[in-house]
Design a protein around this motif. Sequence first.
Motif, PDB file in Angstrom:
ATOM      1  N   SER A   1       0.832  -1.203   0.000  1.00 43.51           N
ATOM      2  CA  SER A   1       0.000   0.000   0.000  1.00 43.51           C
ATOM      3  C   SER A   1       0.868   1.255   0.000  1.00 43.51           C
ATOM      4  O   SER A   1       0.578   2.221  -0.708  1.00 43.51           O
ATOM      5  CB  SER A   1      -0.923  -0.005   1.225  1.00 43.51           C
ATOM      6  OG  SER A   1      -1.715   1.166   1.261  1.00 43.51           O
ATOM      7  N   LEU A   2       1.944   1.232   0.781  1.00 45.80           N
ATOM      8  CA  LEU A   2       2.855   2.375   0.812  1.00 45.80           C
ATOM      9  C   LEU A   2       3.531   2.564  -0.541  1.00 45.80           C
ATOM     10  O   LEU A   2       3.677   3.689  -1.026  1.00 45.80           O
ATOM     11  CB  LEU A   2       3.902   2.162   1.904  1.00 45.80           C
ATOM     12  CG  LEU A   2       4.892   3.314   2.136  1.00 45.80           C
ATOM     13  CD1 LEU A   2       4.145   4.567   2.572  1.00 45.80           C
ATOM     14  CD2 LEU A   2       5.924   2.921   3.183  1.00 45.80           C
ATOM     15  N   GLN A   3       3.932   1.472  -1.179  1.00 46.15           N
ATOM     16  CA  GLN A   3       4.513   1.546  -2.519  1.00 46.15           C
ATOM     17  C   GLN A   3       3.575   2.256  -3.484  1.00 46.15           C
ATOM     18  O   GLN A   3       3.980   3.117  -4.277  1.00 46.15           O
ATOM     19  CB  GLN A   3       4.797   0.141  -3.058  1.00 46.15           C
ATOM     20  CG  GLN A   3       6.049  -0.522  -2.536  1.00 46.15           C
ATOM     21  CD  GLN A   3       6.217  -1.888  -3.176  1.00 46.15           C
ATOM     22  OE1 GLN A   3       5.317  -2.729  -3.118  1.00 46.15           O
ATOM     23  NE2 GLN A   3       7.350  -2.107  -3.813  1.00 46.15           N
ATOM     24  N   SER A   4       2.297   1.876  -3.430  1.00 49.53           N
ATOM     25  CA  SER A   4       1.316   2.457  -4.329  1.00 49.53           C
ATOM     26  C   SER A   4       1.182   3.963  -4.095  1.00 49.53           C
ATOM     27  O   SER A   4       1.120   4.746  -5.047  1.00 49.53           O
ATOM     28  CB  SER A   4      -0.044   1.766  -4.127  1.00 49.53           C
ATOM     29  OG  SER A   4      -1.043   2.372  -4.911  1.00 49.53           O
ATOM     30  N   GLN A   5       1.163   4.370  -2.841  1.00 50.40           N
ATOM     31  CA  GLN A   5       1.028   5.791  -2.525  1.00 50.40           C
ATOM     32  C   GLN A   5       2.242   6.583  -3.002  1.00 50.40           C
ATOM     33  O   GLN A   5       2.114   7.697  -3.504  1.00 50.40           O
ATOM     34  CB  GLN A   5       0.825   5.965  -1.029  1.00 50.40           C
ATOM     35  CG  GLN A   5      -0.511   5.421  -0.549  1.00 50.40           C
ATOM     36  CD  GLN A   5      -0.604   5.402   0.951  1.00 50.40           C
ATOM     37  OE1 GLN A   5      -0.188   6.337   1.617  1.00 50.40           O
ATOM     38  NE2 GLN A   5      -1.158   4.333   1.503  1.00 50.40           N
ATOM     39  N   ILE A   6       3.424   5.991  -2.845  1.00 50.03           N
ATOM     40  CA  ILE A   6       4.627   6.670  -3.325  1.00 50.03           C
ATOM     41  C   ILE A   6       4.574   6.825  -4.840  1.00 50.03           C
ATOM     42  O   ILE A   6       4.880   7.896  -5.389  1.00 50.03           O
ATOM     43  CB  ILE A   6       5.890   5.897  -2.911  1.00 50.03           C
ATOM     44  CG1 ILE A   6       6.053   5.912  -1.386  1.00 50.03           C
ATOM     45  CG2 ILE A   6       7.135   6.511  -3.569  1.00 50.03           C
ATOM     46  CD1 ILE A   6       7.167   5.030  -0.878  1.00 50.03           C
ATOM     47  N   GLY A   7       4.154   5.762  -5.539  1.00 45.15           N
ATOM     48  CA  GLY A   7       4.051   5.840  -6.986  1.00 45.15           C
ATOM     49  C   GLY A   7       3.078   6.910  -7.432  1.00 45.15           C
ATOM     50  O   GLY A   7       3.343   7.663  -8.380  1.00 45.15           O
ATOM     51  N   GLN A   8       1.942   7.022  -6.750  1.00 47.02           N
ATOM     52  CA  GLN A   8       0.964   8.052  -7.074  1.00 47.02           C
ATOM     53  C   GLN A   8       1.533   9.444  -6.845  1.00 47.02           C
ATOM     54  O   GLN A   8       1.269  10.373  -7.623  1.00 47.02           O
ATOM     55  CB  GLN A   8      -0.294   7.845  -6.241  1.00 47.02           C
ATOM     56  CG  GLN A   8      -1.068   6.582  -6.596  1.00 47.02           C
ATOM     57  CD  GLN A   8      -2.176   6.291  -5.604  1.00 47.02           C
ATOM     58  OE1 GLN A   8      -2.570   7.153  -4.814  1.00 47.02           O
ATOM     59  NE2 GLN A   8      -2.675   5.059  -5.630  1.00 47.02           N
ATOM     60  N   GLU A   9       2.325   9.607  -5.795  1.00 43.41           N
ATOM     61  CA  GLU A   9       2.904  10.911  -5.504  1.00 43.41           C
ATOM     62  C   GLU A   9       3.962  11.291  -6.540  1.00 43.41           C
ATOM     63  O   GLU A   9       4.079  12.452  -6.936  1.00 43.41           O
ATOM     64  CB  GLU A   9       3.510  10.922  -4.096  1.00 43.41           C
ATOM     65  CG  GLU A   9       4.089  12.263  -3.653  1.00 43.41           C
ATOM     66  CD  GLU A   9       3.025  13.329  -3.487  1.00 43.41           C
ATOM     67  OE1 GLU A   9       3.401  14.495  -3.278  1.00 43.41           O
ATOM     68  OE2 GLU A   9       1.821  13.025  -3.571  1.00 43.41           O
ATOM     69  N   VAL A  10       4.751  10.313  -6.992  1.00 41.42           N
ATOM     70  CA  VAL A  10       5.741  10.584  -8.045  1.00 41.42           C
ATOM     71  C   VAL A  10       5.044  11.085  -9.302  1.00 41.42           C
ATOM     72  O   VAL A  10       5.487  12.037  -9.951  1.00 41.42           O
ATOM     73  CB  VAL A  10       6.564   9.313  -8.355  1.00 41.42           C
ATOM     74  CG1 VAL A  10       7.415   9.517  -9.614  1.00 41.42           C
ATOM     75  CG2 VAL A  10       7.472   8.960  -7.175  1.00 41.42           C
ATOM     76  N   ILE A  11       3.914  10.444  -9.650  1.00 42.94           N
ATOM     77  CA  ILE A  11       3.158  10.876 -10.823  1.00 42.94           C
ATOM     78  C   ILE A  11       2.582  12.275 -10.599  1.00 42.94           C
ATOM     79  O   ILE A  11       2.616  13.142 -11.487  1.00 42.94           O
ATOM     80  CB  ILE A  11       2.025   9.876 -11.122  1.00 42.94           C
ATOM     81  CG1 ILE A  11       2.628   8.532 -11.550  1.00 42.94           C
ATOM     82  CG2 ILE A  11       1.086  10.422 -12.203  1.00 42.94           C
ATOM     83  CD1 ILE A  11       1.595   7.425 -11.686  1.00 42.94           C
ATOM     84  N   ARG A  12       2.101  12.542  -9.392  1.00 40.15           N
ATOM     85  CA  ARG A  12       1.474  13.834  -9.103  1.00 40.15           C
ATOM     86  C   ARG A  12       2.465  14.993  -9.246  1.00 40.15           C
ATOM     87  O   ARG A  12       2.159  16.020  -9.837  1.00 40.15           O
ATOM     88  CB  ARG A  12       0.887  13.841  -7.685  1.00 40.15           C
ATOM     89  CG  ARG A  12       0.015  15.060  -7.371  1.00 40.15           C
ATOM     90  CD  ARG A  12      -0.325  15.130  -5.904  1.00 40.15           C
ATOM     91  NE  ARG A  12       0.836  15.477  -5.099  1.00 40.15           N
ATOM     92  CZ  ARG A  12       1.269  16.733  -4.934  1.00 40.15           C
ATOM     93  NH1 ARG A  12       0.673  17.737  -5.544  1.00 40.15           N
ATOM     94  NH2 ARG A  12       2.330  16.972  -4.172  1.00 40.15           N
ATOM     95  N   VAL A  13       3.680  14.825  -8.701  1.00 37.82           N
ATOM     96  CA  VAL A  13       4.654  15.923  -8.757  1.00 37.82           C
ATOM     97  C   VAL A  13       5.478  15.887 -10.034  1.00 37.82           C
ATOM     98  O   VAL A  13       6.215  16.824 -10.330  1.00 37.82           O
ATOM     99  CB  VAL A  13       5.589  15.893  -7.525  1.00 37.82           C
ATOM    100  CG1 VAL A  13       4.787  16.015  -6.248  1.00 37.82           C
ATOM    101  CG2 VAL A  13       6.438  14.615  -7.495  1.00 37.82           C
ATOM    102  N   ASN A  14       5.367  14.747 -10.791  1.00 37.44           N
ATOM    103  CA  ASN A  14       6.036  14.612 -12.089  1.00 37.44           C
ATOM    104  C   ASN A  14       7.538  14.815 -11.991  1.00 37.44           C
ATOM    105  O   ASN A  14       8.156  15.479 -12.816  1.00 37.44           O
ATOM    106  CB  ASN A  14       5.440  15.600 -13.097  1.00 37.44           C
ATOM    107  CG  ASN A  14       5.858  15.254 -14.526  1.00 37.44           C
ATOM    108  OD1 ASN A  14       6.099  14.087 -14.839  1.00 37.44           O
ATOM    109  ND2 ASN A  14       5.953  16.256 -15.381  1.00 37.44           N
TER     110      ASN A  14
END
Length: 357
Positions: free
Chosen positions: A307-320
């Motif tokens: 779950s933490l991995q997924s959140q980190i991946g989403q944040e990387v996409i968000r800040v680009n």
Amino acid sequence: MNETSMNSSSVTIQVPLQFVVTVSVGTPVLSQSPAQVVSRRDLPFELEGQATPLLPAIDTATFHRDALAQSTFTWKAAQSLALASKLAYETDDAVNSTCVTGTRNWGFESCEFIDVDDTQCFVALTSEFALVSFRGTESRGDWLRNINVPGRTRDYGVVHRGFLGAFQAVESRLRSALSEIGDRKLIVTGHSLGGALATVIAAEWQAFLPAAWVVTFGQPAAGSGSFRMFFVQHYGGRFFRFVNDDDIVPRVPPGYEHVGRLLHFDSRGRLRNGASLPSSEQESVSSMQQESISAGPPMLTEAEYRSLQSQIGQEVIRVNRSLTESQRAPQMEGLFPSISDHNLDTYISKIVANSGG
């Protein structure tokens, strides 16, 4: 060194660990207000449980070189190694100026900054000891997302393959920098990933250059199997692992375990489980030696880690962009529950409160 504050936007992240936290992601800016040191004894009781109580400002903290030359590990020694761990995030020039060449340097005789394949550290020597300080992550900002990798079996147990590889990248340079260590004692330290590398060098070099002290701050676990027993046998009373409140980094990766003596701060900067450190070389350490050592916060389960991995991946996409853990651009720290708990400045502030500066 100036006090640092955050000027940023806020992001609310929910981790399946029974808490919700709001953290900041942005660029640090320098504060113009003078630093004020607040003793932990002055903290009001109602601050208990809050994420960010008033704490001493680290720009007033002193590096106590003499404390590192003593045989007893004290609060002032912890303070000095926390500052050295912070210095490892700086540039080559800044490290050399602080250690040796600057007008208000720390009094080392020599210093060498090492940077190979994204692993950085510095080696500084006095006539009495050699200090190796490993840097946390810099360019590989999403390392936490990819930290759960198989281990590698060594003579001392199973060690995290990624941490071992990062150490091996700089090992030849470290051997060269320490080739004339003689009878000086070796001290190794580091924050976050840097703490894991300090653990690995202690294991890898135990047979020919064992560390007198290993001191880490907010490190992930580095081994499994007979790894822990190896450290009990060879580094009993010489490995000190600081964890701040709810810092999530010491809870990864799943399947690995910690070594050393845990010194776990609560939200107010007090050590949990009756742990203590002497304030001076003269104080008795019998109580410290007799303490039962807690295993500390539980490691994340595989499901929690995914779950933490997924959140980190989403944040990387968000800040680009890639996320970093450097002191100059701590975007990645915004992903941790909470930002202040993994931040090295918070560790330093709590140590300063206990050492008296």
